[in-house]
Structure formats: C-alpha cells, structure tokens
Design a protein around this motif. Structure first.
Motif, PDB file in Angstrom:
ATOM      1  N   GLY A 103     -18.858 -75.739  -8.852  1.00  0.00           N
ATOM      2  CA  GLY A 103     -18.903 -75.347 -10.437  1.00  0.00           C
ATOM      3  C   GLY A 103     -20.059 -74.216 -10.577  1.00  0.00           C
ATOM      4  N   PHE A 104     -20.115 -73.626 -11.350  1.00  0.00           N
ATOM      5  CA  PHE A 104     -21.242 -72.674 -11.858  1.00  0.00           C
ATOM      6  C   PHE A 104     -21.451 -72.559 -13.252  1.00  0.00           C
ATOM      7  CE2 PHE A 104     -17.421 -70.622 -11.265  1.00  0.00           C
ATOM      8  CZ  PHE A 104     -17.557 -69.547 -12.242  1.00  0.00           C
ATOM      9  N   ASP A 105     -22.495 -71.780 -13.922  1.00  0.00           N
ATOM     10  CA  ASP A 105     -22.769 -71.449 -15.036  1.00  0.00           C
ATOM     11  C   ASP A 105     -22.038 -70.259 -15.437  1.00  0.00           C
ATOM     12  OD1 ASP A 105     -23.361 -70.921 -17.910  1.00  0.00           O
ATOM     13  OD2 ASP A 105     -25.471 -71.593 -17.508  1.00  0.00           O
ATOM     14  N   PRO A 106     -20.984 -69.962 -16.179  1.00  0.00           N
ATOM     15  CA  PRO A 106     -20.510 -68.507 -16.237  1.00  0.00           C
ATOM     16  C   PRO A 106     -21.320 -67.546 -16.918  1.00  0.00           C
ATOM     17  CG  PRO A 106     -18.929 -70.039 -16.934  1.00  0.00           C
ATOM     18  CD  PRO A 106     -20.326 -71.006 -16.773  1.00  0.00           C
ATOM     19  N   GLN A 112     -24.705 -67.423 -16.941  1.00  0.00           N
ATOM     20  CA  GLN A 112     -25.839 -67.028 -15.836  1.00  0.00           C
ATOM     21  C   GLN A 112     -25.144 -66.313 -14.642  1.00  0.00           C
ATOM     22  OE1 GLN A 112     -28.353 -70.184 -15.405  1.00  0.00           O
ATOM     23  NE2 GLN A 112     -28.896 -70.740 -17.397  1.00  0.00           N
ATOM     24  N   LYS A 113     -24.239 -66.618 -14.223  1.00  0.00           N
ATOM     25  CA  LYS A 113     -23.704 -65.866 -13.140  1.00  0.00           C
ATOM     26  C   LYS A 113     -22.754 -65.087 -13.200  1.00  0.00           C
ATOM     27  CE  LYS A 113     -21.249 -67.146  -8.700  1.00  0.00           C
ATOM     28  NZ  LYS A 113     -20.444 -68.124  -8.098  1.00  0.00           N
ATOM     29  N   ASN A 123     -13.698 -71.701 -17.547  1.00  0.00           N
ATOM     30  CA  ASN A 123     -14.441 -72.722 -17.928  1.00  0.00           C
ATOM     31  C   ASN A 123     -15.098 -73.483 -16.719  1.00  0.00           C
ATOM     32  OD1 ASN A 123     -13.677 -72.496 -20.848  1.00  0.00           O
ATOM     33  ND2 ASN A 123     -11.618 -73.482 -20.185  1.00  0.00           N
ATOM     34  N   SER A 124     -16.455 -73.528 -16.615  1.00  0.00           N
ATOM     35  CA  SER A 124     -17.207 -74.312 -15.685  1.00  0.00           C
ATOM     36  C   SER A 124     -18.494 -74.571 -15.800  1.00  0.00           C
ATOM     37  CB  SER A 124     -16.999 -73.061 -14.418  1.00  0.00           C
ATOM     38  OG  SER A 124     -17.628 -73.834 -13.270  1.00  0.00           O
ATOM     39  N   LYS A 125     -18.970 -75.346 -15.293  1.00  0.00           N
ATOM     40  CA  LYS A 125     -20.613 -75.793 -15.248  1.00  0.00           C
ATOM     41  C   LYS A 125     -20.747 -76.310 -14.171  1.00  0.00           C
ATOM     42  CE  LYS A 125     -19.724 -80.004 -17.876  1.00  0.00           C
ATOM     43  NZ  LYS A 125     -20.028 -80.883 -18.970  1.00  0.00           N
ATOM     44  N   PRO A 126     -22.187 -76.260 -13.624  1.00  0.00           N
ATOM     45  CA  PRO A 126     -22.644 -76.850 -12.455  1.00  0.00           C
ATOM     46  C   PRO A 126     -22.245 -78.268 -12.316  1.00  0.00           C
ATOM     47  CG  PRO A 126     -24.284 -75.656 -13.223  1.00  0.00           C
ATOM     48  CD  PRO A 126     -23.184 -75.619 -14.454  1.00  0.00           C
ATOM     49  N   ALA A 160     -19.133 -79.629 -12.070  1.00  0.00           N
ATOM     50  CA  ALA A 160     -17.998 -80.084 -12.885  1.00  0.00           C
ATOM     51  C   ALA A 160     -16.657 -79.236 -12.532  1.00  0.00           C
ATOM     52  CB  ALA A 160     -18.267 -80.082 -14.422  1.00  0.00           C
ATOM     53  N   CYS A 203     -14.483 -75.744 -11.600  1.00  0.00           N
ATOM     54  CA  CYS A 203     -14.179 -74.460 -12.519  1.00  0.00           C
ATOM     55  C   CYS A 203     -12.549 -74.767 -12.770  1.00  0.00           C
ATOM     56  CB  CYS A 203     -14.512 -73.347 -11.453  1.00  0.00           C
ATOM     57  SG  CYS A 203     -13.811 -71.787 -12.281  1.00  0.00           S
TER      58      CYS A 203
END
Length: 316
Positions: free
Chosen positions: A261-264, A266-267, A290-293, A295, A297
């Motif tokens: 996952g990643f922070d949409p 910030q990335k 929909n994504s977060k570190p 968790a 995507c």
C-alpha cells in the motif's frame, strides 16, 4: 369694503343679495372671511405649482432611471459576453492541458515499453540465442557430442521463440473485434499464472459485451494490464482480486491487492497510474484510489457514460 375675493362676492350675491345689504356690524367678519379666501387661493396656487414641479421632476427622474437601466443592461450584456469568452478560453486551455497530459502519458508508456522490450531482448532472448550459437559452433567442431549439442540448441531456440511470443502478446493489443474482452482477460491471467506465483481471483463472467465499443474494451484490458504491472513492481502482494461489473449507469472495474500500500495524498501518481487516469478520461470515466501504508491498494474505475457519447468525444 373693497377688493373682496371674487368667490366671496359670488356667494354674497347668491345668498345675501349683495354686500350692500350686509349690516355694518358684519363688515369685520366679512373682512376676516375674505382674508381666509385669499389665503386659501394663494395656498392652492402654491400647491398646484408644487405639483407641477414635482411632476416635471418625476418625469425627469424617470427618464434618468430609464437611461441608467439601459446602460446597466448594456454593461451586463458586455460582461456576459466577456465572461462567456473567458469561460470558453478556460475550457479550451483545460482541454489542451488534458490532451497534453494524455499525450505525455502515452509517450511515457511507449518509452517504457520500448525500454522493457530492449531489456528483454538484450538480457534474456539475446543471451539464449548467444548460448545456442555457442552450442552450434561447438557441435560443428566436435563430432562426438554434436547430436546432444544440437538438441540443446534446439531447446534454447524454442525457449527464445516462446519469449518472443510472450513479448508480442504483451505489446500488441488483442483483437477484441474477433474475441471477447472476457476471453482476452482470461488469456492474459493464464499467461501470468504460468510465470508468477501471484494468486489472482477474477469475477467478470456476467459481463454482457453486446454493443460494447471495441475501444472501451481495449481500454479496460489495458487498465487491468497496467494495474497488474504496478502490483508486480511495487506492491509485493500475494493476492489480487479483479472484479468487473455492469449496471444501468455503466461499467465498474475494481482491482484490489493485499500488498504494502501507500498514501495517495503524499505519493504522486507514477507513469502507470497516470496512464490509467488518461485512458479513463477518454471515456468520461472516474478513477478512485483507496490505499494506505500496510493495507494494500484498491483501484476503482467507473465508466458512467454510454458508448455513443464516448465515441463522439474520442472523434473530437
């Protein structure tokens, strides 16, 4: 009694028969009444004059208001024209900007595919063919092991042929006019499973492709292909779920993985996601990420408009 009001004289003549018949002790009263009549007439004339002046002033003000209204209407029309021109210019600028973004994304994808093709040809196929050449050269000068070397060379050449076929399939668009979208997707997933341990769960068997535009089907195919490529490179996922559903408002695609996952927020969007957004915009669609570190995507792509309007937009 001299200089009596004319109205008073007429009334005295009518009711008394004339002032000469009025007793002298009523003269003071008659003078008082006469003065009141004179004041009344004076006030009446002033009132009439005031009304005349007020009417003229009202006419003048009304004319002035009419002129000001015309000026305001003219100014509003000019402002509306200016605002319309400004909005049209802004829309043109946004359209040009969007086309530039799409063009840049397409060029970037082409360059990436060329780099990928070059790397595969150099690092894999070229090495396999070089090994085959080495075996054949050895076989030419060594009769004892010639047959074994030729057999091994044949295996290497067959391996290179399979690699080239795989590259061709990944680069060339599937012929969706002859094959269904679901068949093309099933073939793609089958090829991936042959070379990757990623578990891919699909749900798209209930899609009715009757009347679906070929360009839209190709866009859906490429978006799934692009997102799977993103998952292979960055997600470190074990499972991917791909759902393609159809409803009255249009078509919705959902690709969900259990990766890092990643922070949409910030990335910034990489080339892969930019390409997905560009392809979706061509069909008046919407992209939701929909994504977060830690968790995974979830990519949701919704196509709301009908195919007819989509083709018109592409044609323009």
């Amino acid at each position: 009694m001299q200089n009596l009001n004319k109205l008073l004289l007429r009334q005295a003549q009518k009711y008394l028969g004339g002032l000469d018949k009025v007793p002298e002790n009523y003269y003071a009263f008659i003078e008082a009444v006469n003065e009141s009549y004179n004041h009344y007439e004076k006030d009446h004339r002033l009132l009439e004059r005031s009304i005349e002046l007020s009417s003229a002033e009202m006419i003048e003000l009304n004319e002035q208001l009419r002129n000001e209204t015309k000026e305001l209407k003219k100014a509003h029309e000019e402002l509306s024209i200016t605002e319309t021109i400004r909005l049209e210019k802004r829309l043109d600028e946004e359209k040009i900007k969007k086309l530039q973004e799409i063009t840049e994304a397409v060029i970037a994808v082409q360059e990436r595919e060329r780099s990928h093709l070059g790397a595969e040809l150099h690092d894999n196929i070229n090495q396999v063919l070089a090994t085959s050449m080495l075996f054949i050269d050895t076989a030419i000068h060594n009769e004892d092991i010639r047959l074994n070397l030729i057999k091994d060379s044949k295996k290497f050449i067959n391996s290179a042929i399979q690699e080239i076929r795989y590259l061709s399939k990944s680069l060339l668009p599937p012929s969706l006019s002859q094959n269904s979208l679901v068949s093309a997707l099933n073939d793609m997933i089958k090829n991936i499973k042959q070379v990757d341990t990623l578990q891919i769960i699909t749900d798209w068997e209930n899609i009715d492709e009757t009347g679906m535009d070929e360009k839209l089907k190709l866009a859906i195919f490429r978006i799934i292909q692009e997102q799977l490529n993103n998952i292979f490179k960055h997600a470190n996922a074990k499972t991917v779920i791909i759902e393609l559903s159809q409803h009255n408002e249009g078509i919705q695609l959902c690709v969900k993985d259990d990766g890092v996952g990643f922070d949409p927020l910030q990335k910034s969007k990489g080339i892969g996601l930019q390409n997905i957004v560009s392809r979706t915009n061509l069909f008046n669609g919407e992209v939701i990420i929909n994504s977060k570190p830690g968790a995974g995507c979830e990519l949701i792509v919704a196509f709301h408009k009908q195919v007819e309007s989509i083709q018109q937009k592409i044609a323009s």
